[in-house]
Design an enzyme around this catalytic site. Structure first.
Site, short mmCIF file in Angstrom:
data_model
loop_
_atom_site.label_atom_id
_atom_site.label_comp_id
_atom_site.label_asym_id
_atom_site.label_seq_id
_atom_site.Cartn_x
_atom_site.Cartn_y
_atom_site.Cartn_z
N LYS A 10 64.73 -16.42 -0.35
CA LYS A 10 64.18 -16.84 0.70
C LYS A 10 65.44 -17.49 1.83
CE LYS A 10 62.48 -21.08 1.12
NZ LYS A 10 63.15 -22.03 2.41
N ASN A 11 66.18 -18.10 1.15
CA ASN A 11 67.24 -18.91 1.95
C ASN A 11 68.42 -17.89 2.47
OD1 ASN A 11 65.57 -21.12 2.00
ND2 ASN A 11 66.82 -22.24 0.48
N ARG A 13 61.16 -25.07 10.11
CA ARG A 13 62.22 -25.66 10.85
C ARG A 13 63.38 -24.69 10.78
NH1 ARG A 13 62.86 -30.32 10.42
NH2 ARG A 13 65.07 -30.16 10.52
N CYS A 73 60.17 -33.57 8.72
CA CYS A 73 60.17 -32.69 7.52
C CYS A 73 59.53 -33.63 6.38
CB CYS A 73 61.25 -31.66 7.02
SG CYS A 73 61.30 -31.20 5.64
N ARG A 83 66.16 -34.73 8.68
CA ARG A 83 66.46 -33.26 8.75
C ARG A 83 67.13 -33.31 10.25
NH1 ARG A 83 63.87 -29.16 5.21
NH2 ARG A 83 65.84 -28.09 5.33
N PRO A 84 68.01 -34.00 10.60
CA PRO A 84 68.67 -33.84 11.85
C PRO A 84 69.25 -32.40 12.28
CG PRO A 84 69.73 -35.24 10.89
CD PRO A 84 68.69 -35.04 9.89
N ASP A 95 71.82 -32.40 14.80
CA ASP A 95 72.70 -32.93 15.61
C ASP A 95 74.39 -32.16 15.52
OD1 ASP A 95 72.63 -34.31 13.00
OD2 ASP A 95 74.37 -35.39 13.80
N ASP A 120 67.64 -28.31 -4.50
CA ASP A 120 66.34 -27.54 -4.62
C ASP A 120 65.78 -27.30 -5.78
OD1 ASP A 120 66.96 -25.33 -1.67
OD2 ASP A 120 66.35 -27.36 -1.60
N ARG A 138 55.19 -21.02 0.91
CA ARG A 138 56.24 -20.67 1.68
C ARG A 138 57.66 -19.98 1.00
NH1 ARG A 138 57.62 -25.61 5.48
NH2 ARG A 138 59.37 -24.10 5.81
C1 EPZ Z 1 69.12 -25.63 3.73
O1 EPZ Z 1 68.43 -26.40 4.55
C2 EPZ Z 1 67.93 -24.93 2.77
N1 EPZ Z 1 66.95 -24.33 3.42
C3 EPZ Z 1 67.26 -26.21 2.17
O2 EPZ Z 1 66.37 -25.60 1.04
C4 EPZ Z 1 68.00 -26.96 1.28
O3 EPZ Z 1 67.58 -28.08 0.50
C5 EPZ Z 1 69.26 -27.47 2.16
O4 EPZ Z 1 70.09 -26.39 2.73
C6 EPZ Z 1 70.34 -28.30 1.26
O5 EPZ Z 1 70.95 -27.19 0.23
C7 EPZ Z 1 67.35 -23.05 4.26
O6 EPZ Z 1 68.43 -22.68 3.95
C8 EPZ Z 1 66.51 -22.30 5.10
P1 EPZ Z 1 71.71 -28.74 5.60
P2 EPZ Z 1 69.23 -27.26 5.62
O7 EPZ Z 1 71.54 -28.71 6.99
O8 EPZ Z 1 70.31 -26.48 6.28
C9 EPZ Z 1 72.33 -33.36 7.14
C10 EPZ Z 1 64.17 -25.24 0.39
O9 EPZ Z 1 63.55 -25.70 -0.72
N2 EPZ Z 1 72.27 -32.80 8.09
O10 EPZ Z 1 72.44 -28.38 4.46
O11 EPZ Z 1 68.40 -27.75 6.71
C11 EPZ Z 1 71.02 -33.31 6.44
O12 EPZ Z 1 69.91 -34.28 7.04
C12 EPZ Z 1 64.97 -25.75 1.33
O13 EPZ Z 1 64.29 -23.97 0.19
C13 EPZ Z 1 72.81 -33.46 9.23
O14 EPZ Z 1 72.81 -34.70 9.17
O15 EPZ Z 1 70.07 -28.32 4.97
C14 EPZ Z 1 70.87 -33.38 4.81
O16 EPZ Z 1 71.01 -34.60 4.63
C15 EPZ Z 1 64.47 -27.20 1.45
N3 EPZ Z 1 72.89 -33.06 10.52
C16 EPZ Z 1 72.30 -32.54 4.76
O17 EPZ Z 1 73.05 -32.47 6.03
C17 EPZ Z 1 72.73 -31.71 10.71
O18 EPZ Z 1 73.01 -31.21 11.97
C18 EPZ Z 1 72.26 -31.12 4.12
O19 EPZ Z 1 71.29 -30.43 5.15
C19 EPZ Z 1 72.33 -30.80 9.83
C20 EPZ Z 1 72.23 -31.21 8.48
#
Ligand code: EPZ
Length: 420
Positions: A22-23, A92, A116, A121-122, A124, A307, A399
Site C-alpha cells: 500500500k505504502n 492523509r 489522525c 502528523r504535521p 510542515d 507500522d 484501508r
Molecule cells: C508514512 O507516513 C506511512 N504512510 C505510515 O504508514 C508510516 O507509519 C510512516 O510513514 C512512518 O514510517 C505512508 O507511507 C502512506 P512520516 P508519513 O512523514 O509519511 C513527523 C500505515 O500504517 N513529520 O515519515 O505520514 C511525523 O509527525 C501508515 O501504513 C513532521 O514532523 O510519516 C512523524 O512523527 C501509518 N513533519 C515522523 O515525522 C512533516 O512534515 C514520521 O512521519 C512530516 C512528518
C-alpha cells in the site's frame, strides 16, 4: 458497517500470498502525474486507500482503468489541480499529489489533511521544502494553496526529521524542477526506494538511491514517459502474517514476499523464538513452542518499523515474561492497548513506552478498531483468544489489508465478515 467475527484457533497451516505494498502504491500512483503517457501499474493491492487515491486523480480529470492484473493511469487529461476536503479527509496520504501537481502545473490546492488517530502528523517539512524550491505557499480556509509560476528550482533540502511521504513528495517535485535537488536526511524506506528507481529508469536521474542523501536531476518542466512496473510486496502485511504464525505457533509460508525488506522484523521474531526458511520470494516461519519476551524501539527504516509495533505488542501478550515496546515516531500509537486490555492483556503504559507482562490468557469479546495497524493487532489477539471476538469498525483494516479474512481463512482461521 461490517465487523469481523473470529474464533480462537489451535493453529494455522498453509501459504499466504502477499499483495503489493500500500505504502509503495500511493506514491507510485501520485508519480503518474509526472508522466505524459498512460502508465501501466501491476500488483496494486485491492485496498480502500488505493481506490481513494485513484478516485482523487479521476476527480482531477485523469483516467484510471482496471485491466486484469493492472491499472492504467493516464494523467494527460488532468484539468483540475484542487484536491478537495471530502477525499483528503479520508486519506492523509493525498498530500502526495501536492509535489507532482505543483511541479507539472505550477499551482495546486490540497485540503489540509487534518488530524489522525495515531498523531498530529504535521506536513510542515513538505511545505518548507517546496518553499525552498521557489513555491509560494499559503494556508487559506483549511487549504494549502501552492503556486510556482516560474516552475520549481532545484536546491539543497535538509529534512529536520526523516519523513517518508515528505521525501516522496519532494523527489517528485524535484523530478520536473529546473536544476538539481539534493535531499539530505531522506527516508530510505523500500517504498521510497522503488519510486526513485522507477524515476531513475524513466528519464529522471537520481543519485544516492537507498541512502539518506538523494540528488535528483530535474527535467526542467518536461514530463516523462514511464514504462510499466510492478509494485513491490507489502512488507507490513508480510510482517503481520508472520506474527500470526508466531502467535498461533503455526508453520506458515508467505509467497511473493521480499525478505530483504523484513530484516529488522525477522530479527525480532527470532529473538522471540521463531526460526525461518527463506528463499528469494518466500518466507516460512517455524515458531517456537514458547514465545520469549522482547525489547522493541520503533525507528525509521532499516530499523524496526512503527507500522509493526501494534502487531508485536499483541504477540508480546503471549510471551513468557516482560516485554518493553517504545514508540518513537507517533505520539498516540497505543490505542490498541485498551482494547487488548479488555481481552485480558496485562499491559501498562508510561508515555510512549508499553510494558507487557506475559503470558496472558486472552478471552474473546467485542473490541473496536481505532486505526489500520491497531486493527491487525486485534485480529492477532483474537486468533488465540478463548471464545469469539467481534472486531468492529474494520473500515480501518480495509484501508490497508487486501482480503485479510480470505487469506486467514485459507490457512485455517475461523474468521468471517458480518454486517452490524
Ligand atoms: C508514512 O507516513 C506511512 N504512510 C505510515 O504508514 C508510516 O507509519 C510512516 O510513514 C512512518 O514510517 C505512508 O507511507 C502512506 P512520516 P508519513 O512523514 O509519511 C513527523 C500505515 O500504517 N513529520 O515519515 O505520514 C511525523 O509527525 C501508515 O501504513 C513532521 O514532523 O510519516 C512523524 O512523527 C501509518 N513533519 C515522523 O515525522 C512533516 O512534515 C514520521 O512521519 C512530516 C512528518
Amino acid at each position: 458497517m461490517d465487523y469481523l467475527q473470529i474464533k480462537g484457533v489451535k493453529s494455522l497451516n498453509g501459504t499466504i500470498e502477499i499483495s503489493g505494498a500500500k505504502n509503495a502504491s500511493l506514491p507510485l500512483i501520485a508519480m503518474t502525474i509526472l508522466a505524459k503517457n498512460s502508465v501501466h501499474i501491476k500488483n496494486l493491492p485491492d485496498v480502500v486507500d488505493i481506490k481513494t487515491l485513484l478516485k482523487l486523480l479521476t476527480n482531477l480529470g485523469a483516467s484510471c482503468n482496471f485491466h486484469d492484473d493492472k491499472v492504467v493511469v493516464d494523467t494527460s487529461t488532468i484539468t483540475e489541480t484542487k484536491a478537495t476536503y471530502d477525499i483528503v479527509k479520508t486519506m492523509r496520504a493525498s498530500i502526495l499529489v501536492l509535489g507532482p501537481i505543483l511541479a507539472r502545473f505550477g499551482h495546486c490546492e490540497v485540503s489540509l489533511p487534518g488530524g489522525c488517530a495515531i498523531g498530529q502528523r504535521p506536513i510542515d517539512l513538505h511545505l518548507k521544502a517546496l518553499e525552498q524550491m521557489g513555491a509560494n505557499i499559503k494556508i487559506k480556509s483549511g487549504y494549502i494553496e501552492a503556486t510556482a509560476p516560474n516552475g520549481l528550482k532545484g536546491c539543497n533540502i535538509n529534512f529536520d526529521k526523516i519523513t517518508v511521504t515528505g521525501t516522496a513528495n519532494i523527489v517528485m517535485a524535484a523530478a520536473l524542477a529546473c536544476g538539481n535537488t539534493t535531499i539530505t536526511n531522506a527516508a530510505r524506506e523500500p517504498e521510497v526506494v522503488q519510486m526513485c528507481e522507477i524515476l531513475n529508469a524513466n528519464g529522471v536521474k537520481i543519485e544516492g538511491i537507498g541512502t539518506a542523501i538523494l540528488t535528483v536531476h530535474g527535467t526542467d518542466g518536461k514530463c516523462i514517459d514511464i514504462k510499466e512496473f510492478s509494485v513491490i510486496p507489502d512488507r507490513i502485511e508480510a510482517g503481520t502474517y508472520l506474527c500470526a504464525g508466531a502467535i498461533t505457533h503455526s508453520e506458515l509460508t508467505l509467497s511473493n514476499v521480499e525478505p530483504k525488506h523484513l530484516v529488522a522484523v525477522l530479527a525480532k521474531l527470532e529473538e522471540m523464538g521463531s526460526s525461518f526458511t527463506i528463499t528469494d520470494d518466500t518466507i516460512t516461519i517455524h515458531p517456537s513452542k514458547k514465545i520469549k519476551p522482547v525489547k522493541i524501539v520503533t525507528q525509521e527504516y532499516p530499523a524496526f518499523p512503527t507500522d509493526m509495533q501494534a502487531q508485536f505488542l499483541a504477540l508480546a501478550t503471549q510471551a513468557d515474561g516482560v516485554s518493553i515496546i517504545e514508540e518513537r515516531l507517533f505520539e498516540n500509537r497505543f490505542m490498541h492497548v485498551s482494547e487488548l486490555q479488555r481481552m485480558g492483556a496485562d499491559i501498562s503504559l508510561n508515555g510512549n513506552i508499553a510494558t507487557v507482562s506475559g503470558k496472558n490468557s486472552l478471552s474473546g469479546t467485542d473490541v473496536m478498531a481505532t486505526d489500520l495497524r491497531a486493527s491487525s493487532a486485534l485480529v492477532l489477539a483474537a486468533l488465540v483468544a478463548d471464545g469469539e471476538t467481534d472486531i468492529h469498525r474494520i473500515y480501518h483494516l480495509d484501508r490497508g489489508y487486501d482480503n485479510l479474512e480470505g487469506k486467514l481463512k485459507n490457512v485455517g482461521a475461523k474468521i468471517q465478515r458480518l454486517k452490524e
